[in-house]
Design an enzyme around this catalytic site. Structure first.
Site, short mmCIF file in Angstrom:
data_model
loop_
_atom_site.label_atom_id
_atom_site.label_comp_id
_atom_site.label_asym_id
_atom_site.label_seq_id
_atom_site.Cartn_x
_atom_site.Cartn_y
_atom_site.Cartn_z
N GLY A 45 -34.78 -1.94 -4.70
CA GLY A 45 -34.40 -2.02 -6.11
C GLY A 45 -33.35 -3.08 -6.39
O GLY A 45 -32.90 -3.80 -5.50
N THR A 86 -27.70 -1.28 -10.04
CA THR A 86 -27.53 -0.03 -10.78
C THR A 86 -26.05 0.33 -10.84
O THR A 86 -25.23 -0.26 -10.15
CB THR A 86 -28.35 1.12 -10.15
OG1 THR A 86 -28.44 2.19 -11.09
CG2 THR A 86 -27.74 1.61 -8.86
N HIS A 138 -23.16 3.60 -10.94
CA HIS A 138 -22.82 5.01 -10.74
C HIS A 138 -21.44 5.26 -11.31
O HIS A 138 -20.55 4.39 -11.21
CB HIS A 138 -22.81 5.38 -9.26
CG HIS A 138 -24.12 5.19 -8.57
ND1 HIS A 138 -25.30 5.70 -9.07
CD2 HIS A 138 -24.44 4.56 -7.42
CE1 HIS A 138 -26.29 5.38 -8.24
NE2 HIS A 138 -25.78 4.69 -7.24
N ALA A 181 -32.28 6.46 -12.63
CA ALA A 181 -32.62 5.34 -11.76
C ALA A 181 -32.87 5.85 -10.34
O ALA A 181 -32.29 6.86 -9.92
CB ALA A 181 -31.50 4.31 -11.76
N GLY A 231 -33.61 4.43 -6.11
CA GLY A 231 -33.71 3.38 -5.11
C GLY A 231 -33.51 4.00 -3.74
O GLY A 231 -32.54 4.73 -3.52
N GLY A 287 -31.19 7.39 -3.05
CA GLY A 287 -31.92 8.37 -3.84
C GLY A 287 -31.96 8.10 -5.33
O GLY A 287 -32.46 7.06 -5.76
N CYS A 333 -31.28 -2.42 -13.38
CA CYS A 333 -32.48 -2.58 -12.54
C CYS A 333 -33.17 -3.91 -12.78
O CYS A 333 -34.34 -4.09 -12.44
CB CYS A 333 -33.45 -1.42 -12.74
SG CYS A 333 -32.71 0.19 -12.41
#
Length: 236
Positions: free
Chosen positions: A90, A93, A95, A160, A162, A173, A191
């Protein structure tokens, strides 16, 4: 086949610290599989499922483009965020607090050896969970993860995904936006997809906060059913 999955809720935990822990669990499983193959032993391989929230962090997958991060190191620091280039699939992203991040570290030889099916099951786990909140979530062709209003001008991503897999052992995950601060997504092209928005469960329901523990329990229940697993909680 060992269908037991040991799950831990790590709470709010630094990204690098959690990544290192994932790598440790991953290596233990891979090493056991290598020993079984080389020495004709029959060591049982473990399975793990980690829940965690991370402080603000951006991660870039192996095939990702750093240009999709729209800020420099100074701007990241000003927002209290960090950045890591990591070994999952991927692109980029985010978090952060208010996001349920899940890391299944499974020996798929205990379940099924099909990465496509594995990803679809993770998506289905999230789709079924969101349905319990009255949301009709779905997949978007060619775009891993979970979405709302696919095929319309209002398509938006709520989860999301990956993963990395080696010798049929998984790590990394999914990240489900529950009470996430969506402003942090403005600092990147999520992404690498330029024309679709990002949302969260509380925004969709028009609520200030959603009970994170309740969401986790729903996710675990659907995971257990889909993977025909036996969830075993381990105290931290």
């Amino acid at each position: 086949m060992n269908k037991k999955v040991v799950f831990q809720d790590l709470g709010l935990r630094d990204y690098k610290e959690t990544w290192d822990y994932q790598e440790l669990l991953f290596k233990e499983i891979v090493d056991a599989k290598i020993k079984n193959r080389r020495e004709a032993t029959q060591l049982e391989t473990a399975n793990h499922f980690l829940f965690v929230e991370h402080p603000h962090v951006y991660t870039l997958g192996k095939s990702g483009d750093i240009k999709n991060l729209l800020v420099d190191q100074a701007q990241l620091a000003a927002k209290g965020a960090t950045f890591y280039k990591i070994n999952r699939g991927g692109d980029i992203t985010y978090h952060g607090p208010g996001q349920v991040v899940g890391y299944p570290i499974l020996d798929l030889d205990n379940f099924f050896t099909d990465i496509h099916k594995y990803l679809r099951f993770l998506e289905e786990m999230v789709i079924l969970t969101l349905a319990e909140y009255g949301l009709k979530a779905m997949r978007s062709t060619g775009e891993t993860g979970v979405w709302l209003d696919v095929g319309t001008p209002f398509a938006r991503k709520i989860c999301a995904m990956g993963v990395r897999a080696s010798r049929w052992v998984t790590m990394h995950g999914f990240a489900l936006n529950v009470n996430a601060d969506l402003g942090y997504f403005d600092m990147m092209i999520p992404c690498g997809i330029k024309d679709k928005a990002v949302t969260s469960l509380n925004a969709e329901l028009g609520l200030a906060q959603i009970d994170m523990d309740e969401v986790k329990q729903k996710l675990l229940r659907h995971f257990e059913i889909l993977f025909e697993a036996e969830m075993v909680k381990e105290k931290i």
